[in-house]
Each structure stands twice: as structure tokens, then as C-alpha cells.
Design a protein around this motif. Structure first.
Motif, PDB file in Angstrom:
ATOM      1  N   UNK A  41       0.839  -1.186   0.000  1.00  0.00           N
ATOM      2  CA  UNK A  41       0.000   0.000   0.000  1.00  0.00           C
ATOM      3  C   UNK A  41       0.875   1.236   0.000  1.00  0.00           C
ATOM      4  N   UNK A  42       0.474   2.275  -0.730  1.00  0.00           N
ATOM      5  CA  UNK A  42       1.246   3.509  -0.772  1.00  0.00           C
ATOM      6  C   UNK A  42       0.330   4.672  -1.094  1.00  0.00           C
ATOM      7  N   UNK A  43       0.890   5.870  -1.104  1.00  0.00           N
ATOM      8  CA  UNK A  43       0.165   7.075  -1.485  1.00  0.00           C
ATOM      9  C   UNK A  43       1.025   7.792  -2.516  1.00  0.00           C
ATOM     10  N   UNK A  44       0.640   7.699  -3.780  1.00  0.00           N
ATOM     11  CA  UNK A  44       1.517   8.087  -4.887  1.00  0.00           C
ATOM     12  C   UNK A  44       1.503   9.578  -5.195  1.00  0.00           C
ATOM     13  N   UNK A  45       1.624  10.409  -4.161  1.00  0.00           N
ATOM     14  CA  UNK A  45       1.764  11.857  -4.341  1.00  0.00           C
ATOM     15  C   UNK A  45       2.999  12.349  -3.592  1.00  0.00           C
ATOM     16  N   UNK A  46       4.010  11.509  -3.528  1.00  0.00           N
ATOM     17  CA  UNK A  46       5.162  11.776  -2.679  1.00  0.00           C
ATOM     18  C   UNK A  46       6.453  11.534  -3.458  1.00  0.00           C
ATOM     19  N   UNK A  47       6.657  12.247  -4.579  1.00  0.00           N
ATOM     20  CA  UNK A  47       7.864  12.029  -5.383  1.00  0.00           C
ATOM     21  C   UNK A  47       9.112  12.480  -4.630  1.00  0.00           C
ATOM     22  N   UNK A  48      10.243  11.786  -4.773  1.00  0.00           N
ATOM     23  CA  UNK A  48      10.474  10.662  -5.684  1.00  0.00           C
ATOM     24  C   UNK A  48      10.230   9.290  -5.044  1.00  0.00           C
ATOM     25  N   UNK A  92       7.202   7.879  -4.193  1.00  0.00           N
ATOM     26  CA  UNK A  92       6.123   7.235  -4.938  1.00  0.00           C
ATOM     27  C   UNK A  92       5.351   8.298  -5.701  1.00  0.00           C
ATOM     28  N   UNK A  93       5.095   8.003  -6.968  1.00  0.00           N
ATOM     29  CA  UNK A  93       4.359   8.917  -7.832  1.00  0.00           C
ATOM     30  C   UNK A  93       3.845   8.121  -9.025  1.00  0.00           C
ATOM     31  N   UNK A  94       2.872   8.693  -9.726  1.00  0.00           N
ATOM     32  CA  UNK A  94       2.337   8.043 -10.916  1.00  0.00           C
ATOM     33  C   UNK A  94       3.135   8.514 -12.119  1.00  0.00           C
ATOM     34  N   UNK A  95       3.769   7.568 -12.825  1.00  0.00           N
ATOM     35  CA  UNK A  95       4.585   7.902 -13.975  1.00  0.00           C
ATOM     36  C   UNK A  95       3.754   8.210 -15.203  1.00  0.00           C
ATOM     37  N   UNK A  96       4.442   8.577 -16.274  1.00  0.00           N
ATOM     38  CA  UNK A  96       3.763   8.909 -17.525  1.00  0.00           C
ATOM     39  C   UNK A  96       2.971   7.734 -18.084  1.00  0.00           C
ATOM     40  N   UNK A  97       3.390   6.520 -17.717  1.00  0.00           N
ATOM     41  CA  UNK A  97       2.679   5.332 -18.204  1.00  0.00           C
ATOM     42  C   UNK A  97       1.472   4.976 -17.344  1.00  0.00           C
ATOM     43  N   UNK A  98       1.214   5.788 -16.314  1.00  0.00           N
ATOM     44  CA  UNK A  98       0.063   5.537 -15.456  1.00  0.00           C
ATOM     45  C   UNK A  98       0.323   4.589 -14.317  1.00  0.00           C
ATOM     46  N   UNK A  99       1.546   4.066 -14.209  1.00  0.00           N
ATOM     47  CA  UNK A  99       1.890   3.131 -13.142  1.00  0.00           C
ATOM     48  C   UNK A  99       2.556   3.858 -11.984  1.00  0.00           C
ATOM     49  N   UNK A 100       2.353   3.342 -10.783  1.00  0.00           N
ATOM     50  CA  UNK A 100       3.000   3.894  -9.601  1.00  0.00           C
ATOM     51  C   UNK A 100       4.466   3.470  -9.606  1.00  0.00           C
ATOM     52  N   UNK A 101       5.361   4.411  -9.414  1.00  0.00           N
ATOM     53  CA  UNK A 101       6.790   4.121  -9.395  1.00  0.00           C
ATOM     54  C   UNK A 101       7.481   4.990  -8.362  1.00  0.00           C
ATOM     55  N   UNK A 102       8.785   4.781  -8.169  1.00  0.00           N
ATOM     56  CA  UNK A 102       9.543   5.578  -7.229  1.00  0.00           C
ATOM     57  C   UNK A 102      10.430   4.723  -6.341  1.00  0.00           C
ATOM     58  N   UNK A 103      11.112   5.363  -5.425  1.00  0.00           N
ATOM     59  CA  UNK A 103      12.069   4.693  -4.548  1.00  0.00           C
ATOM     60  C   UNK A 103      11.398   3.571  -3.765  1.00  0.00           C
TER      61      UNK A 103
END
Length: 267
Positions: free
Chosen positions: A49-56, A58-69
Motif C-alpha cells: 500500500x502507498x500514497x503516490x503523491x510523494x515524489x520521488x 512514490x508517484x504516478x509515472x507517464x505510463x500511469x503506473x506507480x513508481x519511485x524509490x
């Protein structure tokens, strides 16, 4: 460094179940052939589980997938455990309830270890250091944490920044937002005087909004760790074992370096 915020933290933490939020939920598998989820650490799927508004982290990439450290670290842990990774994006303050209800197995979201959270979940060994910083507009009369008295402070709901500021300055001076970008937008629009938030996403927000800056003086230092359902010692031990191996072979540092340059980390 804020000299009085940590002293008051224990008073504010009582009765607060904290968790670092975009609306809705989104699930993404680390591979196209993801299998059914299981809470077991012996094969199957590790549900993060994560919250993808915390770059770098966790964030939503250009491909729409959650990515990050955090996603890369979880994927590396899953690989060590012979599992596939499944990532679910949810509100930050839903993460601990999701662990408690067995909706997810682990929560990685730049989550700080605090006494209150330790009452509700178990934490892995720390895998990163966090810093709470203050974002202000250019020309602001706020030059240090000591200047926040009487100001309107923006925070993300449920984060340590929320707890620290509410304890130090009172709820009447703290404006809570569902996520960091909303708080920053309020600052840009002069609805608040500053934003207190973690350093790495703060850098991204400032880079994306001209006329903003991060103060040199930190508000608080923190440790990030992986949250696991309280009492699930089997998974906790396996996650800690995997983290130790990933640290020892340099994988953890390489993941951080992939998203945070040495120059950026030194700012």
C-alpha cells in the motif's frame, strides 16, 4: 531545526493514528502476469500500500503506473522473498487501516516511525532518512521555523508535518489538505503562508512552481520504515532480512541514486 516541536510531539500523538494522498484507489502489478494475492511471505504476491503523491518515493509515472524509490525497494524485497509485487495507491491515512484489515501486507509511503504508529503497526528497520522542511513564497517574512508563530501553515492530512504543526501552533493555524500538491497550490494562491512537508517531494513541488523556495533550516528529522501489521513477526523478520541483504549488496543505495542525485540530496 525546530527546537520545541519534538518535545510537544508526544502530547499531540496521543489518540492520533498517523500516516505521507490522492483521491481514490489504484492498483498496479509489478508484472503483467500478477497472480492472486496472499499475505504469506512464502511465495505468492506481496501487496504494497502507498500514497503516490510523494515524489520521488512514490508517484504516478507517464505510463500511469506507480513508481519511485519505495516501489523499487518493495520490488527488490519481493524478489528476495520469491514473490511478485502488487501496488495499491490509496489515501495516506488509509494505509494503517489497510494493514490492520489485511488489505495490504506492507505500507511504504515515506512513512515516519512515530510512537503512536508503533502502537498500531510494526516497523521494519529504517531504510531512509527524512527531513520536514518549510516551503514559502519568494519574499516571505518567514525565514526560519521560529517565524511560524501566528502564520497559516499548510500540511498534508495525517502526516508528521500535520502533527508537529498542530502541536506547536494549534489547529486554528494549520490548514490540512488531502495531498502535497493541493497544499502547495494553496500557497501559490496566497491562501496560506507556508507548507511544512518532507524534503524530497518539497524539491519537486518547488521545481514545478516558480516563485517558491525551501528554507535552509529544517523543521524536524525523521526515519522512514516499512509498516507491517502488528504481530506479523514472520513477515517482519523476512522483510528486515531482505533489507539487510539489499543494503549490504548496494541495491538500496543504487535505488536511491536512481531517483535522487548526489547534488540534489545535498541541498
Amino acid at each position: 531545526m525546530k527546537k520545541f516541536s519534538i518535545a510537544m510531539l508526544s502530547m499531540v500523538l496521543a489518540g492520533s493514528m498517523l500516516l505521507t494522498g490522492c483521491g481514490g484507489s489504484k492498483t498496479a502489478d509489478s508484472s503483467s502476469d500478477a497472480q492472486d494475492s496472499t499475505t504469506s511471505a512464502d511465495g505468492g504476491t506481496l501487496r504494497m500500500g502507498t500514497n503516490a503523491t510523494f515524489p520521488p518515493y512514490e508517484f504516478v509515472g507517464d505510463d500511469g503506473n506507480v513508481q519511485g524509490i519505495d516501489v523499487d525497494i518493495a520490488a527488490a524485497i519481493a524478489d528476495k522473498l520469491g514473490m511478485k509485487l502488487e501496488v495499491t495507491d490509496m489515501e495516506f491515512d488509509s494505509l494503517i487501516p489497510a494493514l490492520q484489515s489485511d488489505t495490504v501486507d506492507v505500507a511504504l509511503a515515506g512513512m515516519t516511525v512515530t510512537p503512536d504508529r508503533q502502537e498500531n503497526v510494526d516497523f521494519s528497520d529504517s531504510y531512509a532518512k527524512g527531513v520536514q522542511v518549510i516551503i514559502v513564497k519568494d519574499g516571505s517574512d518567514i525565514a526560519s521555523p521560529e517565524d511560524l508563530e501566528g502564520k497559516n501553515i499548510g500540511v498534508q492530512t495525517g502526516t508528521t508535518g500535520d502533527i508537529y504543526c498542530t502541536g506547536d501552533y494549534g489547529q486554528e493555524h494549520v490548514k490540512q489538505f488531502n495531498n502535497g500538491p493541493l497544499a502547495v497550490a494553496a500557497l501559490v494562491n496566497d491562501q496560506i503562508d507556508c507548507v511544512v512537508i518532507d524534503q524530497e517531494p518539497a524539491k519537486n513541488y518547488v521545481a514545478a512552481n516558480s516563485g517558491l523556495k525551501i528554507l535552509d533550516t529544517a523543521y524536524a528529522d525523521e526515519d522512514y520504515a516499512i509498516a507491517i501489521k502488528k504481530g506479523n513477526t514472520e513477515l517482519l523478520d523476512k522483510v528486515n532480512g531482505a533489507l539487510k541483504e539489499l543494503e549490504g549488496d548496494g541495491t538500496l543505495q543504487s535505488i536511491v541514486d536512481k531517483y535522487i542525485s548526489a547534488d540534489s540530496a545535498a541541498q
